[in-house]
Write a protein that holds these residues in place. Structure first.
Motif, PDB file in Angstrom:
ATOM      1  N   VAL A  47       0.838  -1.202   0.000  1.00  0.00           N
ATOM      2  CA  VAL A  47       0.000   0.000   0.000  1.00  0.00           C
ATOM      3  C   VAL A  47       0.869   1.247   0.000  1.00  0.00           C
ATOM      4  O   VAL A  47       0.651   2.168  -0.789  1.00  0.00           O
ATOM      5  CB  VAL A  47      -0.966   0.001   1.212  1.00  0.00           C
ATOM      6  N   VAL A  48       1.851   1.300   0.875  1.00  0.00           N
ATOM      7  CA  VAL A  48       2.739   2.464   0.969  1.00  0.00           C
ATOM      8  C   VAL A  48       3.495   2.661  -0.345  1.00  0.00           C
ATOM      9  O   VAL A  48       3.542   3.766  -0.886  1.00  0.00           O
ATOM     10  CB  VAL A  48       3.720   2.331   2.160  1.00  0.00           C
ATOM     11  N   ASP A  49       4.073   1.583  -0.873  1.00  0.00           N
ATOM     12  CA  ASP A  49       4.826   1.694  -2.124  1.00  0.00           C
ATOM     13  C   ASP A  49       3.942   2.202  -3.260  1.00  0.00           C
ATOM     14  O   ASP A  49       4.360   3.031  -4.065  1.00  0.00           O
ATOM     15  CB  ASP A  49       5.451   0.345  -2.505  1.00  0.00           C
ATOM     16  N   GLY A  53       4.396   5.831  -5.171  1.00  0.00           N
ATOM     17  CA  GLY A  53       4.573   5.854  -6.617  1.00  0.00           C
ATOM     18  C   GLY A  53       3.535   6.691  -7.348  1.00  0.00           C
ATOM     19  O   GLY A  53       3.811   7.252  -8.408  1.00  0.00           O
ATOM     20  N   GLU A  54       2.341   6.790  -6.779  1.00  0.00           N
ATOM     21  CA  GLU A  54       1.242   7.471  -7.462  1.00  0.00           C
ATOM     22  C   GLU A  54       1.088   8.946  -7.088  1.00  0.00           C
ATOM     23  O   GLU A  54       0.496   9.708  -7.855  1.00  0.00           O
ATOM     24  CB  GLU A  54      -0.075   6.750  -7.174  1.00  0.00           C
ATOM     25  N   HIS A  55       1.582   9.344  -5.924  1.00  0.00           N
ATOM     26  CA  HIS A  55       1.339  10.712  -5.449  1.00  0.00           C
ATOM     27  C   HIS A  55       2.621  11.324  -4.909  1.00  0.00           C
ATOM     28  O   HIS A  55       3.318  10.707  -4.117  1.00  0.00           O
ATOM     29  CB  HIS A  55       0.262  10.708  -4.352  1.00  0.00           C
ATOM     30  N   ARG A  57       2.820  14.443  -3.197  1.00  0.00           N
ATOM     31  CA  ARG A  57       2.634  15.130  -1.916  1.00  0.00           C
ATOM     32  C   ARG A  57       2.208  14.158  -0.820  1.00  0.00           C
ATOM     33  O   ARG A  57       1.348  13.309  -1.022  1.00  0.00           O
ATOM     34  CB  ARG A  57       1.591  16.233  -2.058  1.00  0.00           C
ATOM     35  N   SER A  58       2.779  14.347   0.340  1.00  0.00           N
ATOM     36  CA  SER A  58       2.463  13.495   1.489  1.00  0.00           C
ATOM     37  C   SER A  58       0.979  13.546   1.841  1.00  0.00           C
ATOM     38  O   SER A  58       0.366  12.522   2.134  1.00  0.00           O
ATOM     39  CB  SER A  58       3.309  13.924   2.690  1.00  0.00           C
ATOM     40  N   SER A  59       0.383  14.745   1.793  1.00  0.00           N
ATOM     41  CA  SER A  59      -1.032  14.867   2.162  1.00  0.00           C
ATOM     42  C   SER A  59      -1.930  14.082   1.207  1.00  0.00           C
ATOM     43  O   SER A  59      -2.941  13.518   1.621  1.00  0.00           O
ATOM     44  CB  SER A  59      -1.464  16.330   2.222  1.00  0.00           C
ATOM     45  N   MET A  60      -1.554  14.009  -0.060  1.00  0.00           N
ATOM     46  CA  MET A  60      -2.337  13.215  -1.018  1.00  0.00           C
ATOM     47  C   MET A  60      -2.161  11.727  -0.759  1.00  0.00           C
ATOM     48  O   MET A  60      -3.112  10.951  -0.890  1.00  0.00           O
ATOM     49  CB  MET A  60      -1.935  13.555  -2.459  1.00  0.00           C
ATOM     50  N   ARG A  61      -0.974  11.330  -0.375  1.00  0.00           N
ATOM     51  CA  ARG A  61      -0.740   9.923  -0.033  1.00  0.00           C
ATOM     52  C   ARG A  61      -1.620   9.525   1.147  1.00  0.00           C
ATOM     53  O   ARG A  61      -2.247   8.464   1.141  1.00  0.00           O
ATOM     54  CB  ARG A  61       0.728   9.704   0.302  1.00  0.00           C
ATOM     55  N   VAL A  62      -1.660  10.390   2.157  1.00  0.00           N
ATOM     56  CA  VAL A  62      -2.472  10.105   3.341  1.00  0.00           C
ATOM     57  C   VAL A  62      -3.951  10.091   2.977  1.00  0.00           C
ATOM     58  O   VAL A  62      -4.703   9.218   3.412  1.00  0.00           O
ATOM     59  CB  VAL A  62      -2.203  11.126   4.471  1.00  0.00           C
ATOM     60  N   TYR A  63      -4.388  11.039   2.160  1.00  0.00           N
ATOM     61  CA  TYR A  63      -5.798  11.096   1.745  1.00  0.00           C
ATOM     62  C   TYR A  63      -6.212   9.802   1.055  1.00  0.00           C
ATOM     63  O   TYR A  63      -7.237   9.205   1.404  1.00  0.00           O
ATOM     64  CB  TYR A  63      -6.023  12.296   0.819  1.00  0.00           C
ATOM     65  N   TYR A  64      -5.412   9.337   0.109  1.00  0.00           N
ATOM     66  CA  TYR A  64      -5.762   8.098  -0.596  1.00  0.00           C
ATOM     67  C   TYR A  64      -5.624   6.871   0.300  1.00  0.00           C
ATOM     68  O   TYR A  64      -6.355   5.897   0.141  1.00  0.00           O
ATOM     69  CB  TYR A  64      -4.966   7.968  -1.896  1.00  0.00           C
ATOM     70  N   LEU A  65      -4.725   6.922   1.261  1.00  0.00           N
ATOM     71  CA  LEU A  65      -4.646   5.862   2.264  1.00  0.00           C
ATOM     72  C   LEU A  65      -5.952   5.795   3.057  1.00  0.00           C
ATOM     73  O   LEU A  65      -6.517   4.717   3.258  1.00  0.00           O
ATOM     74  CB  LEU A  65      -3.479   6.126   3.219  1.00  0.00           C
TER      75      LEU A  65
END
Length: 115
Positions: A47-49, A53-55, A57-65
């Protein structure tokens, strides 16, 4: 929401809306990977990888998480999420901003750890 209809327990018992997930994502620090490991015990590295790879910005990674968590969790309420966020370790979270935006108190959020 008027003060007369202010019911923090009702707010916390609901599945978070996209807007609420955005607020939460914007107030989680760069160590968000710890949360991923706690929300997705099996396959958290994948999930993290994928998110990295897809985002950019950190905030976008967290949002999609958080979107993924909401779609897969058995108990996808704000209460459950806040409880997990507090139990996963030293996650950098700006609780005051989250509480203000969601219309609850920091104490209401911190009480989710006990549930």
């Amino acid at each position: 929401m008027t003060m007369a209809s202010y019911h923090p327990q009702d707010i916390l018992a609901k599945v978070p809306e996209d807007r609420q997930l955005t607020v939460i994502a914007n107030n989680i620090g760069s160590n968000w990977e710890m949360l991923a490991a706690y929300l997705f015990v099996d396959g958290s590295t994948v999930v993290v990888d994928q998110l990295v790879g897809e985002h950019q910005r950190s905030s976008m990674r967290v949002y999609y998480l958080l979107l993924r968590w909401r779609s897969e969790a058995e108990d996808a309420t704000l209460r459950a999420l806040f409880g997990k966020m507090q139990k996963c370790g030293p996650l950098n979270v700006t609780w005051v901003k989250i509480a203000k935006e969601l219309g609850v108190s920091v104490e209401d959020i911190l009480a989710c750890k006990e549930m």
